[in-house]
Design a protein around this motif. Structure first.
Motif, PDB file in Angstrom:
ATOM      1  N   TYR A 133      61.611  20.728  41.089  1.00 55.49           N
ATOM      2  CA  TYR A 133      62.670  19.862  41.628  1.00 55.49           C
ATOM      3  C   TYR A 133      63.909  20.673  42.002  1.00 55.49           C
ATOM      4  O   TYR A 133      64.653  20.320  42.909  1.00 55.49           O
ATOM      5  N   MET A 258      59.806   7.957  40.026  1.00 54.34           N
ATOM      6  CA  MET A 258      60.379   9.295  40.189  1.00 54.34           C
ATOM      7  C   MET A 258      61.910   9.192  40.186  1.00 54.34           C
ATOM      8  O   MET A 258      62.581   9.622  41.105  1.00 54.34           O
ATOM      9  N   GLN A 259      62.417   8.587  39.110  1.00 57.66           N
ATOM     10  CA  GLN A 259      63.861   8.366  39.044  1.00 57.66           C
ATOM     11  C   GLN A 259      64.515   9.588  38.394  1.00 57.66           C
ATOM     12  O   GLN A 259      65.098   9.509  37.328  1.00 57.66           O
ATOM     13  N   GLN A 275      65.831  11.389  43.135  1.00 64.00           N
ATOM     14  CA  GLN A 275      64.572  11.996  43.594  1.00 64.00           C
ATOM     15  C   GLN A 275      63.712  10.954  44.315  1.00 64.00           C
ATOM     16  O   GLN A 275      62.817  11.312  45.063  1.00 64.00           O
ATOM     17  N   GLU A 276      63.994   9.674  44.111  1.00 64.25           N
ATOM     18  CA  GLU A 276      63.263   8.640  44.852  1.00 64.25           C
ATOM     19  C   GLU A 276      63.466   8.791  46.364  1.00 64.25           C
ATOM     20  O   GLU A 276      62.661   8.310  47.156  1.00 64.25           O
ATOM     21  N   ARG A 277      64.565   9.403  46.742  1.00 62.62           N
ATOM     22  CA  ARG A 277      64.857   9.672  48.153  1.00 62.62           C
ATOM     23  C   ARG A 277      65.434  11.079  48.213  1.00 62.62           C
ATOM     24  O   ARG A 277      66.613  11.264  48.485  1.00 62.62           O
ATOM     25  N   PHE A 278      64.563  12.049  47.926  1.00 59.40           N
ATOM     26  CA  PHE A 278      65.065  13.387  47.603  1.00 59.40           C
ATOM     27  C   PHE A 278      65.463  14.208  48.812  1.00 59.40           C
ATOM     28  O   PHE A 278      65.932  15.345  48.656  1.00 59.40           O
ATOM     29  N   GLU A 280      67.913  13.241  50.581  1.00 62.35           N
ATOM     30  CA  GLU A 280      69.286  12.768  50.790  1.00 62.35           C
ATOM     31  C   GLU A 280      70.175  13.228  49.638  1.00 62.35           C
ATOM     32  O   GLU A 280      69.742  13.260  48.491  1.00 62.35           O
ATOM     33  N   HIS A 282      74.207  12.207  48.406  1.00 60.23           N
ATOM     34  CA  HIS A 282      75.347  11.340  48.707  1.00 60.23           C
ATOM     35  C   HIS A 282      76.627  11.996  48.192  1.00 60.23           C
ATOM     36  O   HIS A 282      76.709  12.338  47.014  1.00 60.23           O
ATOM     37  N   ILE A 298      74.047  12.407  53.238  1.00 59.61           N
ATOM     38  CA  ILE A 298      73.676  13.619  53.959  1.00 59.61           C
ATOM     39  C   ILE A 298      72.150  13.721  53.948  1.00 59.61           C
ATOM     40  O   ILE A 298      71.538  13.695  52.881  1.00 59.61           O
ATOM     41  N   GLU A 299      71.555  13.819  55.114  1.00 53.43           N
ATOM     42  CA  GLU A 299      70.099  13.953  55.202  1.00 53.43           C
ATOM     43  C   GLU A 299      69.721  15.425  55.336  1.00 53.43           C
ATOM     44  O   GLU A 299      70.394  16.186  56.036  1.00 53.43           O
ATOM     45  N   GLN A 317      62.155  15.355  56.884  1.00 53.96           N
ATOM     46  CA  GLN A 317      61.822  15.236  55.462  1.00 53.96           C
ATOM     47  C   GLN A 317      60.724  16.172  54.944  1.00 53.96           C
ATOM     48  O   GLN A 317      59.670  16.288  55.528  1.00 53.96           O
ATOM     49  N   LEU A 318      61.065  16.765  53.817  1.00 55.20           N
ATOM     50  CA  LEU A 318      60.100  17.559  53.059  1.00 55.20           C
ATOM     51  C   LEU A 318      59.356  16.651  52.085  1.00 55.20           C
ATOM     52  O   LEU A 318      59.853  15.589  51.707  1.00 55.20           O
ATOM     53  N   GLY A 319      58.183  17.089  51.677  1.00 53.82           N
ATOM     54  CA  GLY A 319      57.412  16.366  50.666  1.00 53.82           C
ATOM     55  C   GLY A 319      57.363  17.161  49.373  1.00 53.82           C
ATOM     56  O   GLY A 319      57.835  18.301  49.297  1.00 53.82           O
ATOM     57  N   PHE A 320      56.784  16.537  48.371  1.00 48.56           N
ATOM     58  CA  PHE A 320      56.685  17.158  47.054  1.00 48.56           C
ATOM     59  C   PHE A 320      56.000  18.522  47.129  1.00 48.56           C
ATOM     60  O   PHE A 320      56.447  19.489  46.519  1.00 48.56           O
TER      61      PHE A 320
ATOM     62  N   GLU B 299      56.653   1.915  47.128  1.00 47.05           N
ATOM     63  CA  GLU B 299      56.704   3.362  47.277  1.00 47.05           C
ATOM     64  C   GLU B 299      55.287   3.915  47.453  1.00 47.05           C
ATOM     65  O   GLU B 299      54.345   3.453  46.796  1.00 47.05           O
ATOM     66  N   HIS B 316      55.949  10.610  44.514  1.00 44.32           N
ATOM     67  CA  HIS B 316      56.349  12.008  44.669  1.00 44.32           C
ATOM     68  C   HIS B 316      56.688  12.354  46.119  1.00 44.32           C
ATOM     69  O   HIS B 316      57.361  13.334  46.373  1.00 44.32           O
ATOM     70  N   GLN B 317      56.185  11.603  47.044  1.00 46.25           N
ATOM     71  CA  GLN B 317      56.551  11.660  48.461  1.00 46.25           C
ATOM     72  C   GLN B 317      55.865  12.751  49.281  1.00 46.25           C
ATOM     73  O   GLN B 317      55.787  13.901  48.879  1.00 46.25           O
ATOM     74  N   LEU B 318      55.411  12.293  50.439  1.00 43.67           N
ATOM     75  CA  LEU B 318      54.880  13.197  51.454  1.00 43.67           C
ATOM     76  C   LEU B 318      56.019  13.659  52.351  1.00 43.67           C
ATOM     77  O   LEU B 318      57.044  12.993  52.478  1.00 43.67           O
ATOM     78  N   GLY B 319      55.806  14.810  53.001  1.00 43.26           N
ATOM     79  CA  GLY B 319      56.767  15.308  53.968  1.00 43.26           C
ATOM     80  C   GLY B 319      56.188  15.240  55.371  1.00 43.26           C
ATOM     81  O   GLY B 319      55.011  14.900  55.564  1.00 43.26           O
ATOM     82  N   PHE B 320      57.029  15.567  56.323  1.00 40.07           N
ATOM     83  CA  PHE B 320      56.625  15.509  57.721  1.00 40.07           C
ATOM     84  C   PHE B 320      55.368  16.352  57.975  1.00 40.07           C
ATOM     85  O   PHE B 320      54.438  15.909  58.658  1.00 40.07           O
ATOM     86  N   ASP B 322      53.017  17.069  56.023  1.00 43.19           N
ATOM     87  CA  ASP B 322      51.823  16.443  55.442  1.00 43.19           C
ATOM     88  C   ASP B 322      51.201  15.451  56.422  1.00 43.19           C
ATOM     89  O   ASP B 322      49.981  15.292  56.463  1.00 43.19           O
TER      90      ASP B 322
ATOM     91  N   ARG C 293      77.631  16.119  57.159  1.00 44.65           N
ATOM     92  CA  ARG C 293      77.711  14.854  57.887  1.00 44.65           C
ATOM     93  C   ARG C 293      76.706  13.831  57.351  1.00 44.65           C
ATOM     94  O   ARG C 293      75.643  14.197  56.874  1.00 44.65           O
ATOM     95  N   GLY C 294      77.072  12.590  57.490  1.00 46.57           N
ATOM     96  CA  GLY C 294      76.168  11.529  57.081  1.00 46.57           C
ATOM     97  C   GLY C 294      76.877  10.198  57.203  1.00 46.57           C
ATOM     98  O   GLY C 294      78.111  10.154  57.281  1.00 46.57           O
TER      99      GLY C 294
END
Lengths: 373, 373, 373, 373
Positions: A133, A258-259, A275-278, A280, A282, A298-299, A317-320, B299, B316-320, B322, C293-294
């Motif tokens: 992480y 995944m909190q 981490q639920e929206r990792f 980003e 804020h 911030i994305e 977006q990246l993945g795990f 999710e 855990h989330q996939l990324g682009f 993936d 930015r965001g």
């Protein structure tokens, strides 16, 4: 021509596979200092090892990790075997002069982790524990912002790692319920602690509150087996820099997957992350004009290294598994001498030390100092 | 022993690299029907090709795509060259009996895309166009829920693809500003259209509204060059099943990086989705008890194939990247005969047909029927 | 000593009650130029009027709106009677020299609304139509930011008003299904149009797409009755300032209760808003540092007048009824001569004009210009 | 004809005004058992009292709260004076047989609060302390769901009240910095504690961690004054029902304006709430089908009493002042004998008891039991 780094992997379960994904992705995404060769995979039986070899693309299979660890044609030993075996395997690999990459937890007991860290340092090999992480570009951004003073003086911290994978009281007793090293705090609270120190610095003192909610679980043979590990582990924290904070580990958090969250407040800004929206982070800044302030989402983007290695466009977006590739790349840079080890055995020991101190504090119902180093 | 699929890749830029990531990840994540061999990489010069060969792990390099395409030791030609070359390359590859994987857009003009689709079908080769957002497990879940009637009768749809990569009026004129195939609608509206038909079915009639906001851009030589393509492209839609909807494509949407969103309402439920958080699907159901209804944030988890291939744990989330691996895996299954082509040249033609109809409708300020097929 | 403003209210249903809440709250929250006297309440029967009088605190009750409107002891006539009666009542009140406050829609037909606006202006009385979403401090902030150039040049707009109160196909036919003035566009699209012009300025041209999804509804007598009004009304917009946009009105949007949303993009910033969380405005600015930015979630606070009238602390949030109090206060300031009318009959006519133009455009399947003024 | 309830208000600052809004709104929104008469307003000087009388609509003004409290023409004494005066005023009012409504905190010391509660009960008058967050329909829904077993067995709780109104270290010393009753825990942690017990039941044991971050503040005369109160107050909790939890109070939480949040997990469901969006409650249920589970955003609606009193349509949202109206209505029902007191002096004492126990625990660095009752 890049030098070759010959990897011997022990274990072919979920984390073994994830490590292979990590090596493969790292090699294509980053300009690694080595060409990685998947040399040997070792597992409990030759049948398992051979199946994994074929599926994962290793050159050879083995059912004897000891000989693999001693093999002069192996440069790096990667351990994803059960936790109880980490110490023996790592010490053998270190003794053979190998670099060692070990899944978390480094060892169920801090004393064992210390022996491993001491041995590695004495031998001069490079080590890594998998705390992926921390590899997230947005966590690195958070740390960079804190270090650069964008939040001002840091005043407080709240961290969390909550999931619900143990929420079903009818799920059977397993190795994670073993008092020697198990429990929510050791299993996932370790992540919350690693993130807390990554961002704020060393913890100096703790007060723990570890609770067992589900006192027994089915033993798989028609009976039940007592569970003594914590289902929820909380701690108050005092950081060496004077800031205070808290963390919570919880594997009964129904609905949470995944909190792994934190919030940190400084004298002129704050960060909030989940981490639920990792992808980003804020950010609130009092530098913004009055009437225009607010937490800014911030994305992740190429501005936030090493995101740009994966994608040239922002917001994709990246993945795990991508975090695992970053973890591998950082470790290989360290082996090549180009950077410090991102999270070595000493760092892994540190987390075990914190976990044990919180357990001890909870048991004694009293604050406990963390030994330095 | 798996058969080998020998890949020849044309182009080594961002999308070329992404395709290689896709092949590499697919091979480790999925149980592919082939062993993929990265055989040849072709680029404009031998120097570029050789550099890419070394970096990406191909066996050979080439500066002559024509001979590569004709090479009997190649099974699949993967085209990531500039759009204007897609047709010539693909037709040559099809003529040589190769399977062809082509980045989007298939071709700037629907007529060209049609020639490519016709040729591929006549030759019996398998084709694929890269519409990777459709590979998201949550989009597949959305379609499955719609097909299973979980929303009831579908009544309306709103789709969107907005980014801000053209929002800077001082950014220079580029190939995407060329009226022959460029513009926001063709570039990213194509994704919004693909998602709309993926979920709701064929569009029967459109009314377009395509707007050029930034009328000229720097030509890189001190002057400026007129831009005639749409910066914002909107359309009203009538689907063949009677539902109505709309889409918007917008590459001037300051602040938006990946707003590929949709909302669909049925007689007993609704879905809401944003690619900004593409591991989530929001679901409202009137089957929930009164006073307990609300959009539910589902999710991504192993429940939603093929997420479980990447990670055994939920959230855990996939990324682009993936999504690209899923795209590759689906195509290889189709080549092996185990499944229909996920998004073949005929599907790529379909999107071009929709884009052209919307452009024509906007120009004529009148509704236009979409030709079937 | 403040002058007294004597109010005569027609109608004691939901909106009548909301108006009384508005007057009562406005008097305590604002420093109004008048002391409001709830003088007379008129309803269809004396029994209804008397019950409302007692419940709502009026001095007198009446079953004869005509005599109330002519009563010299009334200064302001407030009309919350059914839409079909608005015109007759308002013209009578204007003829008697009263200020007139009328719930939206001003009248089902633009021609009627025009007669009402003309009469009021000729008589010199002050009028108000209840478009309370515009009273939200965050909408006022949005307009102020746009006017101050914080977004740069405005390039595009997307507006929405979606709810699901007509999603049940078994709900009976009602007055909102009457082609003379009903439908989603007139009922709630009117809000989307009002917000669009409030923020961006006058609309010059429209292209409509109005769709009837549920073609008939139970007539309450065992049979069914045809519905010809739009369930979904969409429009492309061209604003007089050259910007383009769209709106959608939808009363079949299952799961949506108050999706009065907009997004506006300028050359250097953007705003995003949802009435679902109407105490927030999301702001993106390219003035922020790269990598920082965001979209920034600005929460309503005393910085955003007149929020501070309701609460001295930020983030405590206004409710729907508070917007009504702001609406009343603005109108009373206008009556006292201290400010222009916030949303007078001319503005109400404007919305009807837009609705009719979109209906006409949809019917003709062709763009329509909006008459100026 | 309803009986009259004659109110005497002490204090005309922010909370005094909020109480008047509450009475006024309650009277119009609810069918109260009394007609409320704003009889007397008392303030420190006659000038202040007279100004407030005119602005807020009271019949008489007074600069002598003692005589007002003894006035036989007053039925209810409403105290919004500084905290240090609450006890004396309340005891005098109780002695005169009045019902007493007192802003929070009831008294800086639990012993004083106990004397007030005892006196009120001995006298048989009805009392109320203003804990208005508990009046939110969504909190009532949360409690009803927990009581009905919709979450299964309750296993854990996390509560929070964070704002940033003390984050500016240059803001001057004020009464909230007085060790006798001030600090973040007393000021806003009291809300977090009230919500915790409202939802989960009595707290049995606590472990506190109270931290002073800003050690001195400007005294307004060019010097500085030491601050000994907590800026951040944390506590571990054990509830009488066996569940464990934690709360945090923080008035240095830069960027947070109203982070009164909680999350509660049961064996088959969970709730998540933030006062930042207090018209929503997020609910996760394992009763939902696998693959379709997720936190569900329930929006406040007429299903959730007493929302429907304010608005007949869902999703329109209540504001902070509306919560005050609900608080008043509940109290008046209790005075009329129709319902128990929603939050009487005994409940106010309870909160002070918890606050003191947490302070004592923090000082002693040891767990503390909470006295029952």
């Amino acid at each position: 021509m890049k030098p070759v780094l010959r990897v011997g992997l022990i274990g072919s379960g979920f984390m073994g596979k994830a490590h292979v994904f990590g090596f493969a992705a790292a090699e294509r995404v980053f300009d690694l200092p080595f060409r990685v060769e998947l040399a040997v995979i070792a597992d409990a039986t030759m049948a398992q090892a051979e199946a994994a070899r074929a599926a994962l693309g290793f050159a050879r299979a083995s059912d004897d990790w000891r000989s693999m660890v001693a093999d002069p044609d192996i440069d790096l030993v990667d351990i994803t075997a059960p936790n109880a075996l980490h110490k023996e395997m790592a010490l053998a690999a270190i003794a053979a002069g190998k670099h060692v990459y070990c899944e978390k937890p480094l060892a169920p007991l801090a004393a064992d982790a210390r022996a491993m860290a001491d041995a590695a340092e004495a031998a001069g090999v490079k080590t890594q524990v998998g705390f992926n992480y921390l590899c997230n570009p947005m966590l690195r951004l958070a740390r960079a912002m804190i270090e650069a003073g964008e939040l001002g003086e840091i005043r407080g911290y709240r961290g969390l790692h909550a999931e619900d994978y143990m929420a079903d009281a009818d799920a059977p007793w397993g190795f994670r319920h073993d008092p020697a090293g198990g429990g929510a705090l050791a299993d996932i609270g370790s992540h919350a602690l690693a993130t807390a120190e990554f961002l704020i610095g060393p913890v100096a003192t703790v007060m723990g509150d570890c609770v067992t909610v589900i006192g027994s679980r089915p033993d798989g043979q028609g009976g039940s087996r007592a569970v003594a590990v914590d289902d929820i582990g909380r701690a108050f924290l005092r950081f060496a820099n004077g800031a205070s904070g808290s963390i919570e580990a919880n594997w009964l958090a129904t609905g949470r997957k995944m909190q792994h969250d934190f919030e940190v407040w400084g004298s002129k800004g704050a960060l909030s992350f989940s981490q639920e929206r990792f992808n980003e982070l804020h950010f609130y800044s009092t530098d913004d004009a009055p009437g225009r302030r607010g937490f800014r989402r911030i994305e992740a983007a190429p501005d936030h290294a090493p995101y740009g290695r994966f994608c040239v466009a922002p917001g994709h977006q990246l993945g795990f598994n991508d975090l695992k590739a970053i973890e591998v790349a950082g470790y290989l840079d360290a082996i090549a001498g180009g950077a410090p080890e991102p999270f070595n055995f000493r760092a892994g020991l540190r987390i075990q030390t914190l976990v044990e101190a919180i357990h001890a504090s909870s048991g004694a119902r009293a604050w406990r100092d963390i030994p330095a180093g």
